[in-house]
Design a protein around this motif. Sequence first.
Motif, PDB file in Angstrom:
ATOM      1  N   LEU A  77      -8.168   2.315  -5.725  1.00  0.00           N
ATOM      2  CA  LEU A  77      -6.906   2.656  -6.390  1.00  0.00           C
ATOM      3  C   LEU A  77      -6.106   3.707  -5.621  1.00  0.00           C
ATOM      4  O   LEU A  77      -4.872   3.739  -5.686  1.00  0.00           O
ATOM      5  N   HIS A  78      -6.803   4.549  -4.881  1.00  0.00           N
ATOM      6  CA  HIS A  78      -6.113   5.595  -4.114  1.00  0.00           C
ATOM      7  C   HIS A  78      -5.232   5.008  -3.010  1.00  0.00           C
ATOM      8  O   HIS A  78      -4.358   5.689  -2.474  1.00  0.00           O
ATOM      9  N   GLY A 113       0.852  -1.183   0.000  1.00  0.00           N
ATOM     10  CA  GLY A 113       0.000   0.000   0.000  1.00  0.00           C
ATOM     11  C   GLY A 113       0.886   1.231   0.000  1.00  0.00           C
ATOM     12  O   GLY A 113       1.834   1.334  -0.775  1.00  0.00           O
ATOM     13  N   LYS A 114       0.612   2.155   0.915  1.00  0.00           N
ATOM     14  CA  LYS A 114       1.425   3.366   1.001  1.00  0.00           C
ATOM     15  C   LYS A 114       2.477   3.271   2.107  1.00  0.00           C
ATOM     16  O   LYS A 114       3.177   4.245   2.391  1.00  0.00           O
ATOM     17  N   MET A 158       1.492   3.115  -6.232  1.00  0.00           N
ATOM     18  CA  MET A 158       1.780   3.478  -7.614  1.00  0.00           C
ATOM     19  C   MET A 158       0.766   4.496  -8.127  1.00  0.00           C
ATOM     20  O   MET A 158       1.122   5.529  -8.681  1.00  0.00           O
ATOM     21  N   TYR A 159      -0.525   4.208  -7.938  1.00  0.00           N
ATOM     22  CA  TYR A 159      -1.538   5.122  -8.442  1.00  0.00           C
ATOM     23  C   TYR A 159      -1.688   6.353  -7.560  1.00  0.00           C
ATOM     24  O   TYR A 159      -2.236   7.368  -7.985  1.00  0.00           O
ATOM     25  N   GLY A 160      -1.165   6.276  -6.338  1.00  0.00           N
ATOM     26  CA  GLY A 160      -1.172   7.451  -5.479  1.00  0.00           C
ATOM     27  C   GLY A 160      -0.008   8.372  -5.728  1.00  0.00           C
ATOM     28  O   GLY A 160       0.073   9.451  -5.140  1.00  0.00           O
ATOM     29  N   GLY A 161       0.920   7.963  -6.570  1.00  0.00           N
ATOM     30  CA  GLY A 161       2.040   8.814  -6.945  1.00  0.00           C
ATOM     31  C   GLY A 161       3.277   8.660  -6.084  1.00  0.00           C
ATOM     32  O   GLY A 161       4.290   9.321  -6.331  1.00  0.00           O
ATOM     33  N   GLU A 162       3.243   7.759  -5.077  1.00  0.00           N
ATOM     34  CA  GLU A 162       4.403   7.607  -4.205  1.00  0.00           C
ATOM     35  C   GLU A 162       5.558   6.882  -4.888  1.00  0.00           C
ATOM     36  O   GLU A 162       6.723   7.171  -4.646  1.00  0.00           O
ATOM     37  N   ILE A 163       5.228   5.913  -5.749  1.00  0.00           N
ATOM     38  CA  ILE A 163       6.271   5.170  -6.450  1.00  0.00           C
ATOM     39  C   ILE A 163       6.664   5.924  -7.714  1.00  0.00           C
ATOM     40  O   ILE A 163       5.820   6.209  -8.555  1.00  0.00           O
ATOM     41  N   GLU A 164       7.940   6.244  -7.842  1.00  0.00           N
ATOM     42  CA  GLU A 164       8.407   6.969  -9.026  1.00  0.00           C
ATOM     43  C   GLU A 164       8.940   6.040 -10.098  1.00  0.00           C
ATOM     44  O   GLU A 164       9.033   6.398 -11.267  1.00  0.00           O
TER      45      GLU A 164
END
Length: 606
Positions: A253-254, A162-163, A258-264
């Motif tokens: 998805l939030h 997750g996050k 990945m979809y939350g933008g944390e993984i670059e």
Amino acid sequence: MRYDVIVVGGGHAGIEAAQAAAKLGAAVALLIPNPDKIGLMPCNPAIGGPGKSQLVFELQALGGVMGQLADQTAIHARTLNASKGPAVQSLRVQNERDGYATAARQLIENTTGIDIIRAEVASLLVKDGQLNGVILSDGRELHGSSVVLCTGTFLSGVVWYGKQKRPAGRQGEAPARFLSGSLRSSGHKLLRFKTGTPPRIRADSVNFSQLEEVPSDDPPGSFSGRLGRKMSSSPTWLTHTTVNTHELITANLHESAMYGGEIEGRGPRYCPSIEDKVVRFADKDRHLLFVEPDGLETSEVYLQGFSSSLPPYLQDEMIRTLPGFEQAVIQRYAYAVEYDTIDPTQLDITMMSKRLPGLFSAGQINGTSGYEEAAAQGLIAGVNAARFANSGSLVSIRRDQGYIGVMLDDLVRWGIDEPYRMLTSRNENRLLHRQDNAAERLMPLGHAWGLMGSKDIERLQQSQLRISAEVERLNSTRHEGVLASKLLCRPAANYQQVIEKIGAAPLSLTPEEKKKVEILVKYAAYIERSCKELQARQEYEELELRSIDFSAVASLSNEGLEMLQRQRPATLGAAQRLRGVRDSDITALLVYVKTRNVSRETTTKH
């Protein structure tokens, strides 16, 4: 302490690199923080598949060990694309996960010339621009002429549930904390990639009666011709996602890093997470999933096609929307791992760094994904590391020689912007580079390098004589006025049916040889056409560009000129494969080279 070759990492790339270098007489140090992890299969415990089995058969022909390890620990084997042509038929062997790692470690421990050293590498040891070995995290220096980096996903690795994130190279293992900085300081550009793995499910919590069973082939295929004692009729199974699965994922998805933008890091296009599949293929209401055992005695099954970076509590809910998994219990949760890689355009075709001579790399550190891709690079890097340490000339495999050559050429010529996976569609010569003819294509090369013995070559030659004799017999023997070869070319006809009409071969053929005869006869016209196409392309490979001033070539496009000056391709064939180089640029180069050659010949005569 000094070695000829220092191999960093004991995964599939490190195993091949160490054993190849040792076979060539090099003194090898294999560095790994935990030797129990040598040969670990962190993802699916299987070897092979489309594009990948071809790599393993080529490794086997060259003197690699992945094929024999896979066969030794096989529990299920099946040829994929069996109903299609031989260019895409691919063996896939399911392995006993823990057994594979045990066999791999025993092989390394029993190979003369390899020392296993428990250590983490902190940095490269570079003095006056020359590589001299590595510095360990405890301050020790290990000296060596060549270093092969096979670090997998460990370079500055971060694992995501997750996050929630934690530093790790993979589940439960510390990352390589310092080596990325050392690579950057030595002039290497690094990329950031991401991959993932599915959850492992408790086998006793799955209702297998609700799944579709996939039996092993009978008889099963093998990479080396020597299957281990554990090969059984153990099946694998199929299930699928449902509308409920997709709704649950879409609504959450939030929660995905990945979809939350944390993984670059960029993930693999051809091995996407289940979240990726649901988003990218929104018109589909189900996706096929493969349920595969981790071994005959383990308590887990592997759910191929269901990798995820969603948090554990959501994974529990997602799993129970699958047929047969209504009461399933996850034993190990899925996660994503983010890691550094070297930009492979900084390597040459031998897997040596252009920035630092003597530094080689193989596997996921070069941006590839998959055990098979890593192993193939590992063998090439290990051979060349040993040759470099002995002041020998470096070697490689050309694109027109096999899948390994295609992969190496793709990596160093074009570069990558996502994890690279070998596919049959990447190989323009795939009908000529079949898994069944890997030995005849590459075993002589393995022998020339010192990895294959004379007896191996003799066996190959005797087999080729038997196959050629039988093909000739089919081309000259008639049944009711029709050539046997023509009978074999009829739809649905096979070799066994034909020899029942004309009689068996005078020389006893193995099942593999019979299959080769059938392919050579049935596909003779296609093979001949492919050979002619390859020959035409080889003319481009023989036209050298090494001494050309590209700025002097008329009519080159600006983009083409820039790419040619940056990459400095050695041949016209290599130039043709560069991104940004147009067909018109190749024509301009061809005219320039031929005009220059004619001018030189005229000058020489006078």
